[in-house]
Design an enzyme around this catalytic site. Structure first.
Site, PDB file in Angstrom:
ATOM      1  CB  THR A   1      49.980 -11.638 -24.983  1.00  0.00           C
ATOM      2  OG1 THR A   1      49.392 -12.463 -23.982  1.00  0.00           O
ATOM      3  CG2 THR A   1      50.527 -10.363 -24.359  1.00  0.00           C
ATOM      4  CG  ASP A   2      51.022 -14.327 -29.681  1.00  0.00           C
ATOM      5  OD1 ASP A   2      51.756 -14.487 -28.673  1.00  0.00           O
ATOM      6  OD2 ASP A   2      51.475 -14.000 -30.796  1.00  0.00           O
ATOM      7  CD  GLN A   3      49.565 -21.700 -27.687  1.00  0.00           C
ATOM      8  OE1 GLN A   3      49.325 -21.648 -28.882  1.00  0.00           O
ATOM      9  NE2 GLN A   3      49.454 -22.814 -26.984  1.00  0.00           N
TER      10      GLN A   3
END
Length: 136
Positions: free
Chosen positions: A15-17
């Site tokens: 996942t990203d931030q």
């Protein structure tokens, strides 16, 4: 078995931030589904490569409908579309636990002789298994 479903839980590293699956990771989910589709058919990528045949992706498309998020259990449906003289094509659907459609995709792969680096016809063991699917 034209379709095969494979479930996987989204890991934090994917996942990203914002806690949403990074777009590039969907190609890996498609690959996992495709590898398991072949394995369920009785063919492994590893065995195929040990016997001189690679299957590189030459086309990949994705359409994002809704985001997959960290810790979601997603199901990748791999759908065999067609086999031609040197190519095999798949469609994909990724759904969450609520059965919401998150992503769709399509890939085309080419059978390649590892010695020559050139496209080749599918090996007989694959052609026989897949041709049965096309008649059903």
């Amino acid at each position: 078995m034209k379709e095969f479903e494979y479930s996987v839980r989204v890991r934090y590293a994917e996942t990203d931030q914002m806690g949403v699956v990074y777009h590039g990771n969907y190609a890996q989910y498609f690959e996992m589904g495709r590898v398991e589709w072949l394995r369920n058919l009785g063919v492994s990528y590893k065995w195929m490569e040990e016997n001189g045949v690679m299957l590189p992706v030459v086309s990949l498309t994705m359409n994002y409908k809704k985001p997959a998020r960290y810790d979601d259990l997603i199901t990748v449906k791999t759908i065999f579309k067609k086999l031609s003289s040197v190519k095999i094509e798949f469609d994909y659907e990724i759904r969450n636990e609520k059965n919401e459609l998150l992503t769709t995709g399509n890939s085309i792969l080419v059978f390649v002789d590892m010695k020559s680096g050139r496209p080749t016809i599918p090996p007989n063991y694959i052609f026989e298994k897949i041709s049965i699917l096309e008649t059903n």
